[in-house]
Design an enzyme around this catalytic site. Structure first.
Site, PDB file in Angstrom:
ATOM      1  N   LYS A 118     -23.723  -5.453 107.408  1.00 34.84           N
ATOM      2  CA  LYS A 118     -22.758  -5.655 106.323  1.00 34.84           C
ATOM      3  C   LYS A 118     -21.924  -6.877 106.671  1.00 34.84           C
ATOM      4  O   LYS A 118     -21.826  -7.261 107.836  1.00 34.84           O
ATOM      5  CB  LYS A 118     -21.856  -4.417 106.206  1.00 34.84           C
ATOM      6  CG  LYS A 118     -21.129  -4.302 104.893  1.00 34.84           C
ATOM      7  CD  LYS A 118     -21.975  -3.685 103.798  1.00 34.84           C
ATOM      8  CE  LYS A 118     -21.277  -3.744 102.460  1.00 34.84           C
ATOM      9  NZ  LYS A 118     -21.971  -2.968 101.425  1.00 34.84           N
ATOM     10  N   ASP A 162     -21.569  -6.916  97.003  1.00 34.82           N
ATOM     11  CA  ASP A 162     -20.737  -5.716  97.139  1.00 34.82           C
ATOM     12  C   ASP A 162     -19.463  -6.053  96.350  1.00 34.82           C
ATOM     13  O   ASP A 162     -19.507  -6.928  95.460  1.00 34.82           O
ATOM     14  CB  ASP A 162     -20.431  -5.429  98.628  1.00 34.82           C
ATOM     15  CG  ASP A 162     -19.779  -4.068  98.849  1.00 34.82           C
ATOM     16  OD1 ASP A 162     -20.487  -3.058  98.859  1.00 34.82           O
ATOM     17  OD2 ASP A 162     -18.535  -4.003  98.985  1.00 34.82           O
TER      18      ASP A 162
HETATM   19  P1  NDP Z   1     -17.083  -4.642  92.023  1.00 31.50           P
HETATM   20  O1  NDP Z   1     -16.283  -5.688  92.676  1.00 31.50           O
HETATM   21  O2  NDP Z   1     -18.071  -5.029  90.976  1.00 31.50           O
HETATM   22  O3  NDP Z   1     -16.122  -3.552  91.369  1.00 31.50           O
HETATM   23  C1  NDP Z   1     -15.172  -2.837  92.106  1.00 31.50           C
HETATM   24  C2  NDP Z   1     -14.340  -2.059  91.114  1.00 31.50           C
HETATM   25  O4  NDP Z   1     -13.504  -1.143  91.801  1.00 31.50           O
HETATM   26  C3  NDP Z   1     -13.417  -2.948  90.277  1.00 31.50           C
HETATM   27  O5  NDP Z   1     -13.267  -2.409  89.015  1.00 31.50           O
HETATM   28  C4  NDP Z   1     -12.110  -2.856  91.087  1.00 31.50           C
HETATM   29  O6  NDP Z   1     -10.945  -3.138  90.340  1.00 31.50           O
HETATM   30  C5  NDP Z   1     -12.143  -1.402  91.456  1.00 31.50           C
HETATM   31  N1  NDP Z   1     -11.256  -1.146  92.568  1.00 31.50           N
HETATM   32  C6  NDP Z   1     -11.224  -1.766  93.770  1.00 31.50           C
HETATM   33  N2  NDP Z   1     -10.249  -1.247  94.515  1.00 31.50           N
HETATM   34  C7  NDP Z   1      -9.682  -0.260  93.766  1.00 31.50           C
HETATM   35  C8  NDP Z   1      -8.644   0.663  93.980  1.00 31.50           C
HETATM   36  N3  NDP Z   1      -7.969   0.664  95.136  1.00 31.50           N
HETATM   37  N4  NDP Z   1      -8.344   1.544  92.982  1.00 31.50           N
HETATM   38  C9  NDP Z   1      -9.016   1.534  91.811  1.00 31.50           C
HETATM   39  N5  NDP Z   1     -10.011   0.665  91.550  1.00 31.50           N
HETATM   40  C10 NDP Z   1     -10.337  -0.208  92.520  1.00 31.50           C
HETATM   41  O7  NDP Z   1     -17.798  -3.822  93.210  1.00 31.50           O
HETATM   42  P2  NDP Z   1     -19.036  -2.851  93.132  1.00 31.50           P
HETATM   43  O8  NDP Z   1     -19.039  -2.120  91.843  1.00 31.50           O
HETATM   44  O9  NDP Z   1     -20.234  -3.606  93.551  1.00 31.50           O
HETATM   45  O10 NDP Z   1     -18.707  -1.838  94.339  1.00 31.50           O
HETATM   46  C11 NDP Z   1     -17.960  -0.633  94.147  1.00 31.50           C
HETATM   47  C12 NDP Z   1     -18.211   0.306  95.314  1.00 31.50           C
HETATM   48  O11 NDP Z   1     -19.617   0.619  95.383  1.00 31.50           O
HETATM   49  C13 NDP Z   1     -17.859  -0.214  96.697  1.00 31.50           C
HETATM   50  O12 NDP Z   1     -17.429   0.853  97.503  1.00 31.50           O
HETATM   51  C14 NDP Z   1     -19.182  -0.743  97.222  1.00 31.50           C
HETATM   52  O13 NDP Z   1     -19.201  -0.807  98.634  1.00 31.50           O
HETATM   53  C15 NDP Z   1     -20.111   0.329  96.692  1.00 31.50           C
HETATM   54  N6  NDP Z   1     -21.514  -0.040  96.594  1.00 31.50           N
HETATM   55  C16 NDP Z   1     -21.910  -1.113  95.849  1.00 31.50           C
HETATM   56  C17 NDP Z   1     -23.244  -1.426  95.731  1.00 31.50           C
HETATM   57  C18 NDP Z   1     -23.732  -2.488  94.833  1.00 31.50           C
HETATM   58  O14 NDP Z   1     -24.957  -2.557  94.629  1.00 31.50           O
HETATM   59  N7  NDP Z   1     -22.883  -3.324  94.235  1.00 31.50           N
HETATM   60  C19 NDP Z   1     -24.265  -0.664  96.503  1.00 31.50           C
HETATM   61  C20 NDP Z   1     -23.760   0.507  97.168  1.00 31.50           C
HETATM   62  C21 NDP Z   1     -22.425   0.761  97.231  1.00 31.50           C
HETATM   63  P3  NDP Z   1     -10.192  -4.558  90.484  1.00 31.50           P
HETATM   64  O15 NDP Z   1     -10.973  -5.475  89.611  1.00 31.50           O
HETATM   65  O16 NDP Z   1      -8.815  -4.281  89.995  1.00 31.50           O
HETATM   66  O17 NDP Z   1     -10.235  -4.931  91.942  1.00 31.50           O
END
Ligand code: NDP
Length: 446
Positions: free
Chosen positions: A127, A167
């Site tokens: 990672k 991510d």
């Molecule tokens: P993105 O950056 O596309 O989206 C993250 C989302 O989570 C945004 O809407 C963000 O809001 C929100 N967010 C972040 N911090 C907080 C918080 N403290 N409270 C509420 N909302 C929050 O990331 P991903 O969708 O790619 O990733 C999301 C999760 O999934 C992570 O844990 C990642 O490690 C996991 N993951 C992702 C994969 C992938 O293929 N993308 C694969 C496996 C796991 P804001 O815009 O306000 O920051």
């Protein structure tokens, strides 16, 4: 609870990695499952598999200097933790977020290792990322940052060595700039060096959707063990990024209704069901906030700084970030009748929250199993890159659905075999660990 021998090993990990609290949390959660495994397989203790598995093979930290649009110089810190390559090249995403530090990257890399093992595919765990915040930055600024990041990272990666992906904060735009710079520095169109690429430049259909779709498939499989399905169920999905958007899409396709989502500023409650076209337009085209959704959608309500988990629902998919679902949130979900939780994000539920769900008999799918669809489809992307092929959306989604069913079943059956029926946390930890540990023993002391 940790058994006595494992407790000593855990203390050693805490001392060697002082202050890295998320890493400690992730290690503890896996070690708590391993007592019966170590009793059954003494060869793992002899080969010091636990000590070796908790120590990354390599940790790279580097300076990332770049200039903003006004010419001001900024310095960020870049990371790549190459955790374990017993099963294949290191594989795992890059996170760009101000909270990124070594402990967070290590927790994510550690989780990734077992997740990748559960997919059954030939990929090791790693990672990376940087404490850079792409939010509010222009495309040019993001490009300059990505180019500077790759100027160091390119020496450590390669299709047979280490294959990063996206991510939090790293989507197709960032991967494009990273890939462009890699290609320029190395003079190689090495598609297999990154996954999550755009469809026009080596990407695979369904990769964008895979993590969210996969989490919904996993949820559906868990419900099936109780002869239920998503049809007619109300659902909460936290976040509104890549994973959340496609989890919402698949829940709707499977007959459920998502009535709430969020970002780090607030929560939207939309009892009629989230209008996905509107949400995608705001998040993917305008790069806007969830507040803009509430402003545009009649009947929805915006709750600034609220906890999404206070809204009553049948099932929940935390898809935002680590430790976003606390014991208090779990208590509210249980009280309101939630019957199943599948983690789209990595470690979004605190240990106290996980225990509360277990005590209440709520079906609980941990991230390393429920969100493994993303990395599994990345492995399918690598497969297509290696054979210079392109599969159809339907074929790839079919593969994803089969992989998620297999992951569900292996977690389910392993939990039963080790005396913890219905405990997907134990099932996932043990099944993932066994695959990595056996490979490590076979490869010798390396
Ligand atoms: P993105 O950056 O596309 O989206 C993250 C989302 O989570 C945004 O809407 C963000 O809001 C929100 N967010 C972040 N911090 C907080 C918080 N403290 N409270 C509420 N909302 C929050 O990331 P991903 O969708 O790619 O990733 C999301 C999760 O999934 C992570 O844990 C990642 O490690 C996991 N993951 C992702 C994969 C992938 O293929 N993308 C694969 C496996 C796991 P804001 O815009 O306000 O920051």
């Amino acid at each position: 609870m940790l058994d006595e021998k494992v407790d000593l090993l855990f203390e050693e990990v805490v001392q060697r990695n002082a202050g890295e609290v998320e890493f400690h949390q992730a290690v503890r959660e896996v070690l708590e499952s391993l007592g019966p495994v170590l009793a059954k397989y003494p060869e793992f203790a002899r080969a010091k598999i636990i000590q070796r598995i908790c120590e990354p093979e390599s940790q790279i930290i580097f300076r990332v200097p770049w200039t903003d649009d006004r010419g001001e110089v900024h310095i960020n810190r870049g990371f790549r933790v190459e955790f374990n390559s017993a099963l294949g090249p290191y594989k795992g995403g890059l996170r760009f977020h101000p909270s990124v530090n070594l402990g967070i990257v290590k927790f994510l890399g550690f989780e990734q290792l077992f997740k990748n093992a559960l997919t059954g595919m030939p990929i090791g765990g790693g990672k990376g990322g940087a404490d850079f915040d792409p939010k509010g930055r222009s495309d040019d600024e993001v490009m300059r940052f990505c180019q500077s990041f790759m100027l160091e990272m390119y020496r450590h990666i390669g299709e047979y060595t280490d294959v990063p992906a996206g991510d939090i904060g790293v989507g197709t735009r960032e991967l494009g700039y990273l890939f462009g710079q890699y290609k320029r520095i190395t003079n190689r169109y090495e598609s297999g060096v990154l996954t999550g690429k755009g469809i026009d430049w080596g990407g695979a259909l369904v990769r964008r959707e895979a993590t969210g779709y996969g989490a919904a498939f996993f949820l559906e499989q868990m419900l099936k063990t109780r002869k239920q399905s998503l049809e007619g169920m109300t659902c909460l999905v936290s976040g509104s990024g890549n994973v959340a958007l496609y989890a919402i899409e698949k829940v709707h396709a499977l007959g459920g209704t998502v009535i709430g989502c969020s970002d780090s500023d607030g929560v939207v409650h939309d009892p009629d069901g989230i209008d996905l076209d509107l949400l995608r337009e705001i998040k993917e085209v305008r790069r806007g906030r969830i507040l803009h959704y509430a402003e545009a959608r009649k009947g929805s309500q915006y709750l600034p700084h609220g906890s999404i988990w206070q809204i009553p629902c049948d099932v929940a998919l935390p898809c935002a970030t680590q430790n976003e679902l606390t014991a208090k949130d779990a208590a509210a979900l249980i009280k309101n009748g939630c019957i199943a939780v599948a983690e789209g994000a990595n470690m979004p539920t605190t240990p106290e929250g996980v225990r509360a769900f277990a005590a209440a008999g709520v079906l609980f799918g941990p991230g390393k199993a429920a969100n493994a669809g993303g990395v599994a489809t990345s492995a399918l992307e690598m497969q297509q890159n290696a054979s210079r092929d392109r599969w159809s959306f339907e074929h790839t989604e079919e593969r994803l659905s089969e992989i998620m069913t297999n992951i569900h079943d292996i977690c389910f059956h392993t939990a039963e075999e080790f005396g913890a029926p219905g405990d997907y946390v134990k099932g996932a930890n043990i099944a993932g660990f066994l695959r990595v540990a056996r490979a490590m023993v076979a490869l010798g002391l390396v």
